[in-house]
Structure formats: C-alpha cells, structure tokens
Design an enzyme around this catalytic site. Structure first.
Site, PDB file in Angstrom:
ATOM      1  N   LYS A 167       0.959  -1.334  -0.024  1.00 28.65           N
ATOM      2  CA  LYS A 167      -0.043  -0.049  -0.076  1.00 28.65           C
ATOM      3  C   LYS A 167       0.745   1.155  -0.020  1.00 28.65           C
ATOM      4  O   LYS A 167       0.360   2.312  -0.323  1.00 28.65           O
ATOM      5  CB  LYS A 167      -0.920   0.002   1.191  1.00 28.65           C
TER       6      LYS A 167
ATOM      7  N   ASP B 258       3.155  -5.516  12.041  1.00 28.92           N
ATOM      8  CA  ASP B 258       2.110  -4.762  12.434  1.00 28.92           C
ATOM      9  C   ASP B 258       2.135  -4.935  14.062  1.00 28.92           C
ATOM     10  O   ASP B 258       2.410  -6.302  14.435  1.00 28.92           O
ATOM     11  CB  ASP B 258       0.728  -5.728  12.019  1.00 28.92           C
TER      12      ASP B 258
ATOM     13  N   ASN C 147       7.830   4.051  17.483  1.00 24.17           N
ATOM     14  CA  ASN C 147       7.016   5.256  17.104  1.00 24.17           C
ATOM     15  C   ASN C 147       5.811   4.890  16.622  1.00 24.17           C
ATOM     16  O   ASN C 147       4.877   5.700  16.510  1.00 24.17           O
ATOM     17  CB  ASN C 147       7.848   5.898  15.688  1.00 24.17           C
TER      18      ASN C 147
ATOM     19  N   SER D 236       5.641   8.643  23.116  1.00 29.60           N
ATOM     20  CA  SER D 236       4.338   8.730  23.863  1.00 29.60           C
ATOM     21  C   SER D 236       3.411   9.934  23.031  1.00 29.60           C
ATOM     22  O   SER D 236       3.421  10.116  21.782  1.00 29.60           O
ATOM     23  CB  SER D 236       4.422   9.149  25.094  1.00 29.60           C
TER      24      SER D 236
ATOM     25  N   TYR E 100      -6.607   6.318  24.180  1.00 37.53           N
ATOM     26  CA  TYR E 100      -5.338   6.541  23.451  1.00 37.53           C
ATOM     27  C   TYR E 100      -4.533   7.245  24.797  1.00 37.53           C
ATOM     28  O   TYR E 100      -3.225   6.746  24.897  1.00 37.53           O
ATOM     29  CB  TYR E 100      -5.292   7.517  22.387  1.00 37.53           C
TER      30      TYR E 100
ATOM     31  N   LYS F 227      -0.952   5.396  25.979  1.00 39.02           N
ATOM     32  CA  LYS F 227       0.300   6.140  26.075  1.00 39.02           C
ATOM     33  C   LYS F 227       0.865   6.174  27.579  1.00 39.02           C
ATOM     34  O   LYS F 227       1.822   6.233  27.732  1.00 39.02           O
ATOM     35  CB  LYS F 227       0.310   7.472  25.489  1.00 39.02           C
TER      36      LYS F 227
ATOM     37  N   THR G 276       1.647  16.736  11.016  1.00 41.88           N
ATOM     38  CA  THR G 276       1.851  15.446  10.185  1.00 41.88           C
ATOM     39  C   THR G 276       0.283  15.279   9.709  1.00 41.88           C
ATOM     40  O   THR G 276      -0.545  15.735   9.830  1.00 41.88           O
ATOM     41  CB  THR G 276       2.398  14.324  10.855  1.00 41.88           C
TER      42      THR G 276
END
Length: 283
Positions: free
Chosen positions: A39, A58, A82, A133, A147, A151, A182
């Site tokens: 991809k 993954d 990351n 993080s 989320y 973290k 980003t």
C-alpha cells in the site's frame, strides 16, 4: 567504526518516515517497519533509495512474531517505538475490538519490541530505547481516553524498565510530542459504533470537530521535531546537550504548556493532601 543501527516502527509517514530519512542522511543503518509495503510502495522506494530497509510488521502481531522479526536484523543500537494510532470517540462507545486494537498497538506491540531488542543490548551493555508517547498521556482531552491510557501505560513501563536496565548500559527516553503538522489528524479514526446523542452537542462532539478542523494547521514543524529527536539520540545539536541527563523530551510549545499546567495541578493536589497521606499509619 560501524555506523549505528536504528530500528524504527511505523515509518510509512509522519515522524517515523522523517526520522528514518534523517538517520539515513547521516549514514546510519535503518530498518523501518510498516503494516503493508504494497500500500505504500512509494514510501518503500523512497527509503530504499536512501539506503534503508523496510520490513512488514504490524504492532498487533503476536509476541513470538515481533520477537522473530526484530531479532532477525541483528544488533540494534537505537530502538524507536514510533508506531501508534488513536480512535477519537467517547469511552462509552468503544467496541471491544477497538479497545483491544488500541491497547495492542500502543502498548503490547512496543513492549514486545523492547523485549526483542533488550537481549542484544544487554549482551553489548549499550543501547537506547525511545518510546514516542504523547502529551495526551499527561493531559488527556475528551475523546482520547483509551489513547491517553495506552500512552500512559507505555510511559509507566518505560520508567520501570529504565530502572531495571540502568546498570546494564541501556537508556530509555520518553518523547511527548504536541500537535505537529503530520497526517495524524488527517487519519483521524472514529468508532465503528455511533456516538450517543447526549455527547454530540457536548464537549465530546466539540472536541472531535476541533481535531478535524486543526488538521494542516498544527503549529509544530515535524522536520524540527524529528531533528530534536535525532539530536538527543546521537548527542548532537540543541537537544544533544540533554543526552543522558533527561528521561523525557517534550516537543512543542503546546505540549510544554499543557504539561506544565498539569504538573502544577499535581503539585497543588499533592501538597494540600499531605496531612491526609500521613494520617494512615498505625498509631
């Protein structure tokens, strides 16, 4: 002298890709990971043209699979965890699958990666693990419960690990980025379950809209953010002065401001609670 070896997860875009290219520019060896090379053939070609390597991995794979892939590359000097993602929704609406994928990607995968890299680092009595993080770990906003939790869990594991390996020549660094331009917000994922009406016109609905509208307007320059990471890892430049002196690198004015405010509140609560804390011992 051989060049340092970097292993960077999540190099298909954002910080991962930019850091990969920066390290390659410096003449270092870099192995990057992405979920599917087919991809992102353009990115794979870009990295390989610069002298890097890309493997498919993954972060939700099994412990055995991640261990095997990382150990197959040989000695690693810098492991950069990351890869990660966020599902933006209220905690109530998250499905079991979404909870599991969120935690697996942001916690279990990085833990397995650290386990795989640590064996070689212990043998050489050297190595650095960088866990990316988020400011969300210290200042969770609405819509980011799992989320932020993932973290925060990664940070707690990092702090404990740092104590476990300090006398083995291995260092651990936590990086807390704020909002950088980003594609993180551009890939904003919502829950597969509908948002309950009670949340739509409240803080949850408002926050989701704010995140969506902020895409492409973030104040953080990703090239500068990545340069600071490269500097503290290699001991060069502005951030290089912090190498070995700090266990955490905060990136972005927004992240710095939010973390300071959160820390100030913690100190306030901690201080006024002293009498209560000390009142629980046996007489």
């Amino acid at each position: 002298m051989s060049q340092p070896v970097w292993f960077i997860t999540g190099v298909s875009n954002g910080f991962g890709l930019l850091l990969t290219l920066r390290a390659l520019k410096a003449g270092h060896r870099v192995i990057g990971t992405m979920r599917g090379k087919v991809k992102r053939t353009d990115v794979v070609q870009q990295i390989e043209a610069a002298g890097g390597e890309v493997i498919e991995m993954d972060m939700t794979e099994s412990q055995e699979s991640i261990h095997k892939k990382i150990k197959s590359v040989g000695p690693i000097d810098y492991l950069i965890n990351n890869a990660g993602f966020s599902i933006f929704c209220c905690l109530e609406q998250m499905s079991e699958k979404e909870v599991n994928v969120q935690i697996s990607t942001n916690v279990f995968g990085p833990v397995y990666a650290m386990q795989a890299a640590l064996e070689g680092m212990r043998a050489r009595r050297s190595g650095l693990i960088v866990n990316v993080s988020s400011i969300a770990a210290k200042d969770p906003l609405p819509t980011s419960a799992l989320y932020a939790a993932s973290k925060a869990a990664l940070e707690a594991a990092s702090e404990s690990l740092a104590r476990e390996v300090a006398d083995l020549g291995i260092s651990i660094l936590i990086v807390n980025p704020g909002a950088f331009r980003t594609n993180f917000l551009g890939q904003l994922q919502l829950s597969e379950n509908p948002l309950p009406d009670d949340y739509k016109n409240g803080v949850v609905g408002e926050t989701i809209q704010k995140f969506a509208s902020a895409d492409g307007k973030q104040a953080g320059d990703p090239d500068k953010g990545v340069e600071r990471i490269f500097e503290i890892v290699t001991g060069q430049g502005i951030a290089g002065e912090l190498k070995g002196k700090v266990s955490r690198l905060v990136l972005g004015e927004d992240a710095f401001t939010r973390m300071k405010k959160n820390n100030d509140k913690f100190v306030h609560d901690f201080t006024i609670g002293e009498k209560v804390a000390l009142s629980t011992a046996f007489d």
